[in-house]
Design a protein around this motif. Structure first.
Motif, short mmCIF file in Angstrom:
data_model
loop_
_atom_site.label_atom_id
_atom_site.label_comp_id
_atom_site.label_asym_id
_atom_site.label_seq_id
_atom_site.Cartn_x
_atom_site.Cartn_y
_atom_site.Cartn_z
N ALA A 12 41.36 32.02 46.10
CA ALA A 12 40.89 32.54 44.88
C ALA A 12 39.93 31.76 44.13
N LEU A 13 38.83 32.48 43.69
CA LEU A 13 37.96 31.86 42.87
C LEU A 13 38.27 30.95 41.63
N SER A 14 39.33 31.67 41.29
CA SER A 14 39.82 31.20 39.58
C SER A 14 40.81 29.76 40.09
N ARG A 15 41.39 29.64 41.13
CA ARG A 15 41.90 28.50 41.51
C ARG A 15 40.83 27.24 41.61
N GLY A 31 44.71 32.83 36.96
CA GLY A 31 45.52 34.15 37.08
C GLY A 31 45.65 34.78 38.43
N SER A 32 45.19 34.29 39.55
CA SER A 32 45.38 34.75 40.80
C SER A 32 45.95 33.61 41.66
N ARG A 33 46.84 34.29 42.51
CA ARG A 33 47.54 33.33 43.58
C ARG A 33 46.79 33.53 44.85
N ARG A 34 45.98 34.31 45.14
CA ARG A 34 45.13 34.70 46.28
C ARG A 34 44.76 33.18 46.94
N ARG A 35 44.79 32.95 48.23
CA ARG A 35 44.78 31.63 49.03
C ARG A 35 43.50 31.09 48.40
N MET A 90 33.51 38.13 31.62
CA MET A 90 33.32 38.03 30.36
C MET A 90 34.16 38.84 29.57
N ARG A 91 34.43 40.31 30.07
CA ARG A 91 35.20 41.07 29.28
C ARG A 91 36.84 40.85 29.20
N VAL A 92 37.06 40.27 30.27
CA VAL A 92 38.67 39.90 30.16
C VAL A 92 38.66 38.91 28.94
N GLU A 145 39.05 38.97 36.34
CA GLU A 145 38.92 40.02 35.71
C GLU A 145 39.20 41.29 36.56
N TYR A 146 40.05 42.00 36.23
CA TYR A 146 40.44 43.43 37.09
C TYR A 146 40.08 44.37 35.91
N ASN A 147 39.03 45.42 36.35
CA ASN A 147 38.60 46.16 35.38
C ASN A 147 38.56 45.92 33.89
N GLY A 148 37.91 44.75 33.62
CA GLY A 148 37.59 44.50 32.16
C GLY A 148 38.95 43.83 31.67
N SER A 149 40.01 43.24 32.40
CA SER A 149 41.15 42.86 31.72
C SER A 149 41.93 41.92 32.52
C1 LIG Z 1 41.77 45.82 41.00
C2 LIG Z 1 40.31 44.95 40.87
C3 LIG Z 1 39.58 45.04 39.68
C4 LIG Z 1 38.44 44.59 39.57
N1 LIG Z 1 37.73 44.36 38.57
C5 LIG Z 1 36.72 43.57 38.40
C6 LIG Z 1 35.98 43.67 37.02
O1 LIG Z 1 36.07 44.46 35.99
N2 LIG Z 1 35.14 42.55 36.73
C7 LIG Z 1 34.63 41.76 37.78
O2 LIG Z 1 33.58 41.00 37.69
N3 LIG Z 1 35.30 41.69 38.97
C8 LIG Z 1 36.33 42.58 39.28
N4 LIG Z 1 37.12 42.55 40.46
C9 LIG Z 1 36.53 41.70 41.58
C10 LIG Z 1 37.27 40.18 41.43
O3 LIG Z 1 36.43 39.67 40.28
C11 LIG Z 1 37.26 39.50 42.61
O4 LIG Z 1 38.21 39.84 43.58
C12 LIG Z 1 37.81 38.15 42.48
O5 LIG Z 1 37.62 37.23 43.49
C13 LIG Z 1 39.29 37.84 42.15
O6 LIG Z 1 39.50 36.49 41.69
P1 LIG Z 1 40.23 35.70 42.53
O7 LIG Z 1 39.27 35.15 43.38
O8 LIG Z 1 40.50 34.54 41.48
O9 LIG Z 1 41.23 36.11 43.14
C14 LIG Z 1 38.18 43.47 40.59
C15 LIG Z 1 38.96 43.08 41.58
C16 LIG Z 1 40.06 44.11 41.99
C17 LIG Z 1 40.98 43.66 42.96
#
Ligand SMILES: Cc1cc2nc3c(=O)[nH]c(=O)nc-3n(C[C@H](O)[C@H](O)[C@H](O)COP(=O)(O)O)c2cc1C
Length: 195
Positions: free
Chosen positions: A17-20, A11-15, A133-135, A83-87
């Motif tokens: 990205a951990l999810s990648r 769910g991320s396209r960041r270069r 976990m929350r997402v 997970e972004y703010n739990g979602s």
């Molecule tokens: C807007 C925003 C909200 C975030 N909220 C959470 C969160 O609720 N829980 C969490 O574990 N990490 C949160 N993070 C940190 C992300 O887990 C972290 O940036 C992660 O590396 C993003 O995924 P990616 O590496 O696959 O791009 C948040 C990051 C952003 C930018």
């Protein structure tokens, strides 16, 4: 017999990205469970933020039409969720929403038909301890609403930046075992639903 086909989508396209990275581990587990895998990079399927006026004026973005065909040709979906703010990330929700829209030029391979009756599984990733976990509870709901059968197994990968070993598996053997169990259940469900 034809192997089930599973789409694995971070769910991320960041270069970086951990999810990648975790999606690659998931893809390998799904392959080993006996499916063909399409590892989707959302960078390859760009779409603006959904806007009904834009859709009315220009129809579906070209990338979304292509992604709908990928999903339609699959038997299941494994979402790897930051997970972004739990979602869900806005990128993932926007993509799922666009793909749920019908395309009058290709009614059979668009809208709800790209999801309905297929298997789905959810994995969370985070640099934090809870592993997103929350997402997982939110994204399950969304996929269920789309008509997918979400399997009960789920895995949250915490400290995701340090979680993957040089062999492309999770360093935590118990978590790797959970991921393999999830992959087996997903492939089994996909096979049964599409039989
Ligand atoms: C807007 C925003 C909200 C975030 N909220 C959470 C969160 O609720 N829980 C969490 O574990 N990490 C949160 N993070 C940190 C992300 O887990 C972290 O940036 C992660 O590396 C993003 O995924 P990616 O590496 O696959 O791009 C948040 C990051 C952003 C930018």
């Amino acid at each position: 017999m034809k192997l089930p086909r599973i789409v694995v989508m971070p769910g991320s396209r960041r270069r970086e990205a951990l999810s990648r990275r975790v999606a690659q581990v998931c893809a390998q587990a799904v392959r080993e469970a006996g499916a063909e895998v399409e590892l989707v990079d959302l960078d390859d399927y760009p779409a603006p933020l959904y806007d009904g006026d834009l859709e009315a004026a220009s129809g579906l973005p070209e990338g979304i039409v292509r992604l709908q065909r990928v999903l339609h040709a699959s038997d299941g979906l494994l979402l790897v969720n930051p997970e972004y703010n739990g979602s869900l990330t806005p990128l993932l929700k926007n993509t799922l929403d666009w793909c749920s829209r019908p395309n009058p030029a290709d009614a059979e391979r668009s809208g709800g038909k790209v999801y309905a009756g297929r298997a789905a599984a959810v994995v969370g990733t985070s640099p934090g301890a809870l592993g997103g976990m929350r997402v997982l509870f939110h994204v399950r709901d969304v996929l269920g609403y789309l008509g997918m059968q979400v399997i009960p197994q789920q895995v949250a990968v915490g400290q995701a930046g340090e979680a993957v070993g040089a062999d492309g598996r999770l360093l935590d053997a118990a978590r790797q075992g959970m991921l393999e169990g999830l992959a087996e259940a997903l492939v089994d469900t996909a096979r049964r639903l599409r039989a």
